[in-house]
Design a protein around this motif. Structure first.
Motif, PDB file in Angstrom:
ATOM      1  N   HIS A  80       0.804  -1.225   0.000  1.00 63.57           N
ATOM      2  CA  HIS A  80       0.000   0.000   0.000  1.00 63.57           C
ATOM      3  C   HIS A  80       0.841   1.281   0.000  1.00 63.57           C
ATOM      4  N   TYR A  81       2.098   1.196   0.455  1.00 67.30           N
ATOM      5  CA  TYR A  81       2.931   2.406   0.528  1.00 67.30           C
ATOM      6  C   TYR A  81       3.621   2.724  -0.801  1.00 67.30           C
ATOM      7  N   GLN A  82       3.393   1.893  -1.825  1.00 67.92           N
ATOM      8  CA  GLN A  82       4.044   2.149  -3.118  1.00 67.92           C
ATOM      9  C   GLN A  82       3.396   3.342  -3.825  1.00 67.92           C
ATOM     10  N   GLY A 113       7.784  -3.506  -3.092  1.00 69.02           N
ATOM     11  CA  GLY A 113       7.746  -3.254  -1.650  1.00 69.02           C
ATOM     12  C   GLY A 113       9.195  -3.110  -1.235  1.00 69.02           C
ATOM     13  N   VAL A 114       9.518  -3.511  -0.012  1.00 70.21           N
ATOM     14  CA  VAL A 114      10.916  -3.380   0.417  1.00 70.21           C
ATOM     15  C   VAL A 114      11.566  -4.753   0.630  1.00 70.21           C
ATOM     16  N   HIS A 115      12.896  -4.709   0.866  1.00 72.56           N
ATOM     17  CA  HIS A 115      13.714  -5.918   0.841  1.00 72.56           C
ATOM     18  C   HIS A 115      13.191  -7.033   1.741  1.00 72.56           C
ATOM     19  N   GLY A 135      15.359  -0.727   0.942  1.00 72.71           N
ATOM     20  CA  GLY A 135      15.492  -1.432   2.229  1.00 72.71           C
ATOM     21  C   GLY A 135      14.467  -0.889   3.211  1.00 72.71           C
ATOM     22  N   CYS A 136      14.712  -1.124   4.501  1.00 74.87           N
ATOM     23  CA  CYS A 136      13.817  -0.570   5.530  1.00 74.87           C
ATOM     24  C   CYS A 136      14.715  -0.169   6.698  1.00 74.87           C
ATOM     25  N   SER A 137      14.667   1.106   7.065  1.00 75.61           N
ATOM     26  CA  SER A 137      15.576   1.580   8.119  1.00 75.61           C
ATOM     27  C   SER A 137      15.283   0.868   9.445  1.00 75.61           C
ATOM     28  N   MET A 138      14.013   0.493   9.666  1.00 75.41           N
ATOM     29  CA  MET A 138      13.700  -0.218  10.905  1.00 75.41           C
ATOM     30  C   MET A 138      14.335  -1.619  10.909  1.00 75.41           C
ATOM     31  N   ALA A 139      14.198  -2.331   9.788  1.00 73.39           N
ATOM     32  CA  ALA A 139      14.779  -3.681   9.716  1.00 73.39           C
ATOM     33  C   ALA A 139      16.299  -3.621   9.925  1.00 73.39           C
ATOM     34  N   VAL A 160       7.540  -8.549  11.114  1.00 74.07           N
ATOM     35  CA  VAL A 160       8.037  -9.006   9.806  1.00 74.07           C
ATOM     36  C   VAL A 160       9.032  -8.028   9.189  1.00 74.07           C
ATOM     37  N   ASN A 161       9.010  -6.788   9.673  1.00 73.72           N
ATOM     38  CA  ASN A 161       9.985  -5.792   9.202  1.00 73.72           C
ATOM     39  C   ASN A 161      11.348  -6.098   9.816  1.00 73.72           C
ATOM     40  N   SER A 162      11.939  -7.212   9.393  1.00 69.22           N
ATOM     41  CA  SER A 162      13.235  -7.649   9.927  1.00 69.22           C
ATOM     42  C   SER A 162      13.878  -8.553   8.884  1.00 69.22           C
ATOM     43  N   HIS A 205      13.016   1.587  15.630  1.00 63.83           N
ATOM     44  CA  HIS A 205      11.797   2.340  15.299  1.00 63.83           C
ATOM     45  C   HIS A 205      11.709   2.561  13.801  1.00 63.83           C
ATOM     46  N   CYS A 206      10.545   3.022  13.363  1.00 62.92           N
ATOM     47  CA  CYS A 206      10.362   3.382  11.952  1.00 62.92           C
ATOM     48  C   CYS A 206      10.620   4.877  11.820  1.00 62.92           C
ATOM     49  N   SER A 207      11.553   5.218  10.933  1.00 63.61           N
ATOM     50  CA  SER A 207      11.916   6.639  10.807  1.00 63.61           C
ATOM     51  C   SER A 207      10.804   7.456  10.151  1.00 63.61           C
ATOM     52  N   VAL A 208       9.830   6.796   9.546  1.00 64.48           N
ATOM     53  CA  VAL A 208       8.685   7.509   8.971  1.00 64.48           C
ATOM     54  C   VAL A 208       7.661   7.791  10.090  1.00 64.48           C
ATOM     55  N   HIS A 209       7.225   6.736  10.766  1.00 64.02           N
ATOM     56  CA  HIS A 209       6.158   6.905  11.760  1.00 64.02           C
ATOM     57  C   HIS A 209       6.602   7.670  13.013  1.00 64.02           C
ATOM     58  N   GLU A 210       7.913   7.689  13.287  1.00 66.27           N
ATOM     59  CA  GLU A 210       8.382   8.466  14.449  1.00 66.27           C
ATOM     60  C   GLU A 210       8.200   9.963  14.227  1.00 66.27           C
ATOM     61  N   PRO A 244       0.298   1.805  14.598  1.00 58.92           N
ATOM     62  CA  PRO A 244       0.951   1.523  15.898  1.00 58.92           C
ATOM     63  C   PRO A 244       2.480   1.559  15.858  1.00 58.92           C
ATOM     64  N   GLU A 245       3.084   1.897  14.700  1.00 60.53           N
ATOM     65  CA  GLU A 245       4.526   2.154  14.685  1.00 60.53           C
ATOM     66  C   GLU A 245       4.828   3.554  15.221  1.00 60.53           C
ATOM     67  N   CYS A 246       3.756   4.336  15.499  1.00 63.05           N
ATOM     68  CA  CYS A 246       3.961   5.667  16.097  1.00 63.05           C
ATOM     69  C   CYS A 246       4.280   5.495  17.584  1.00 63.05           C
ATOM     70  N   PRO A 303       6.909  10.721   1.905  1.00 62.36           N
ATOM     71  CA  PRO A 303       6.734   9.268   1.791  1.00 62.36           C
ATOM     72  C   PRO A 303       7.931   8.514   2.364  1.00 62.36           C
ATOM     73  N   CYS A 304       7.769   7.210   2.553  1.00 60.77           N
ATOM     74  CA  CYS A 304       8.899   6.364   2.979  1.00 60.77           C
ATOM     75  C   CYS A 304       9.894   6.342   1.814  1.00 60.77           C
ATOM     76  N   LEU A 305      11.104   6.852   2.072  1.00 58.44           N
ATOM     77  CA  LEU A 305      12.075   7.023   0.976  1.00 58.44           C
ATOM     78  C   LEU A 305      12.488   5.702   0.346  1.00 58.44           C
ATOM     79  N   THR A 306      12.574   4.654   1.187  1.00 52.51           N
ATOM     80  CA  THR A 306      13.028   3.381   0.622  1.00 52.51           C
ATOM     81  C   THR A 306      11.918   2.708  -0.189  1.00 52.51           C
ATOM     82  N   MET A 307      10.675   2.819   0.290  1.00 58.04           N
ATOM     83  CA  MET A 307       9.539   2.309  -0.512  1.00 58.04           C
ATOM     84  C   MET A 307       9.525   3.019  -1.865  1.00 58.04           C
ATOM     85  N   ASN A 308       9.854   4.312  -1.836  1.00 61.05           N
ATOM     86  CA  ASN A 308       9.803   5.130  -3.048  1.00 61.05           C
ATOM     87  C   ASN A 308      10.904   4.819  -4.057  1.00 61.05           C
TER      88      ASN A 308
HETATM   89 FE1  SF4 Z   1      10.435   0.486   7.035  1.00 64.75          FE
HETATM   90 FE2  SF4 Z   1       9.023   2.483   8.127  1.00 64.75          FE
HETATM   91 FE3  SF4 Z   1       9.426   2.451   5.498  1.00 64.75          FE
HETATM   92 FE4  SF4 Z   1       7.805   0.636   6.646  1.00 64.75          FE
HETATM   93  S1  SF4 Z   1       7.486   2.830   6.538  1.00 64.75           S
HETATM   94  S2  SF4 Z   1       9.372   0.243   5.090  1.00 64.75           S
HETATM   95  S3  SF4 Z   1       8.846   0.337   8.610  1.00 64.75           S
HETATM   96  S4  SF4 Z   1      11.025   2.655   7.105  1.00 64.75           S
END
Ligand code: SF4
Ligand code: 13P
Length: 368
Positions: free
Chosen positions: A47-49, A83-85, A109-113, A142-144, A229-234, A257-259, A319-324
């Motif tokens: 959904h974040y694409q 999606g991401v890695h 990638g995903c900064s949280m993972a 699963v974000n790992s 943490h998620c750098s987007v939701h924080e 709930p990642e906030c 937006p989430c930079l890595t998703m983008n």
């Molecule tokens: Fe990772 Fe946050 Fe982006 Fe999801 S929104 S992929 S948890 S950085």
């Protein structure tokens, strides 16, 4: 693969045969390749694409739905994962040997993972075993990485998504006295708090200092939260909530709930990506919403619901930079490589890792 091709694949730099095309030419070519490959190709999209990518997805979902859909698809030879890695790794673990999972840009990638690596996790585990003995069950969002999922599977635990975190934490607390929850402290804290775990029964494991941070007594600790943490939701704050409450008092605030806990506590509702989408879909005409989640999704919801007043909880959110990283040119590039019979950016998880990671995923899917 030649050195130039390898570097190109790794850095995400695309050849001129792709970059020289107009958007319309790229879209037509993607449509044509999808027609040619038919059921041999499957494109899951989170959904974040971006819209330019999501328009070509064969299935759209949150991380749990995409994991389930991937495990059910047995006919596609190529799964081009938008999606991401970590999601592409999960898809590879859950699909058959003959199916190739491809990530259009390796930089997605995903900064949280990235906040929990396997060496830190093994080190933490041995320190925690020293402190608490054999009383801990590991759970990982699963974000790992696949290696963390494998570690969790090997040690009797399971994966979790934001859609089933309550169920999984409840299950885990019935199995052992304590949980180690990786890598998102906020999802872990919000879920545990909803289930009645008190603040003094939670501690934080700092993987950089290799130490347990707690205000309570060690024997009271039920949930150990990895300091990730998620750098987007924080980026959603209590100030954002106060701002919305004062300028739009009629607005309902809904967050992922990642906030942080304070943000979740002050909002009206919280839940997974799926929950947020369904809540907005089912909301009455004319209702007003401030949403605290990724911006591509918020923008899409605004476009899909012109009869509702929707804003982002943080007006400066991006937006989430890595998703983008996954965009139309990269999607086309990966499809052209399949047509040329030299697929690139294939995600392959080794058998030793996937065996135990599968155990962790299966324990979740059995309860999802
Ligand atoms: Fe990772 Fe946050 Fe982006 Fe999801 S929104 S992929 S948890 S950085
Ligand atoms: P869900 O898709 O599980 O809601 O997770 C959100 C997310 O951050 C994906 O990276």
């Amino acid at each position: 693969m030649g050195l130039l091709e390898e570097l190109t694949a790794e850095t995400g730099v695309l050849p001129e045969t792709i970059t020289a095309l107009t958007k319309e030419e790229m879209e037509n070519r993607v449509r044509e390749i999808k027609r040619v490959l038919g059921k041999k190709l499957f494109i899951p999209g989170h959904h974040y694409q971006k819209d330019e990518v999501i328009q070509f997805a064969d299935a759209i979902g949150d991380s749990l739905q995409l994991a389930q859909i991937s495990s059910q698809n047995q006919e596609a030879d190529f799964i081009v994962f938008c999606g991401v890695h970590f999601m592409a790794e999960t898809a590879d673990i859950l699909t058959e040997e003959h199916q190739q999972v491809i990530l259009p840009d390796m930089r997605a990638g995903c900064s949280m993972a990235d906040m929990a690596d396997i060496f830190q996790t093994e080190k933490a585990w041995s320190s925690l075993q020293g402190l608490f003995g054999d009383t801990i069950i590991p759970l990982t969002y699963v974000n790992s990485t696949a290696a963390i999922k494998s570690f969790v599977g090997k040690n009797g635990g399971a994966t979790v998504t934001s859609s089933n975190a309550h169920k999984m934490v409840e299950w885990a607390l019935g199995e052992k006295e304590r949980i180690l929850f990786l890598p998102d402290q906020h999802l872990g804290r919000n879920t545990a708090a909803d289930l009645g775990v008190a603040k003094n029964e939670m501690a934080v494991w700092d993987p950089i200092r290799n130490e347990l941070i707690t205000d309570g007594k060690p024997e009271d600790i039920k949930v150990i939260l990895w300091k990730g943490h998620c750098s987007v939701h924080e980026n959603f704050t209590e100030k954002n909530i106060e701002q919305v409450r004062s300028t739009h008092p009629e607005m309902k605030i809904i967050v992922h709930p990642e906030c942080r806990r304070e943000v979740v506590e002050k909002s009206d509702m919280n839940g997974s990506t799926k929950f947020i989408i369904e809540t907005i879909e089912n909301a009455p005409k004319g209702s007003s919403w401030a949403i605290g989640t990724e911006m591509n999704l918020v923008k899409r919801l605004i476009g899909q619901h012109p009869d509702k007043h929707i804003i982002s909880l943080n007006p400066y959110m991006c937006p989430c930079l890595t998703m983008n990283r996954i965009d139309l040119p990269h999607l086309l590039w990966s499809l052209e490589n399949i047509i040329d019979k030299k697929p690139q950016n294939t995600i392959k998880v080794g058998k030793d890792i996937s065996h135990f990671a599968m155990l962790a995923l299966d324990r979740m899917l059995a309860r999802a």
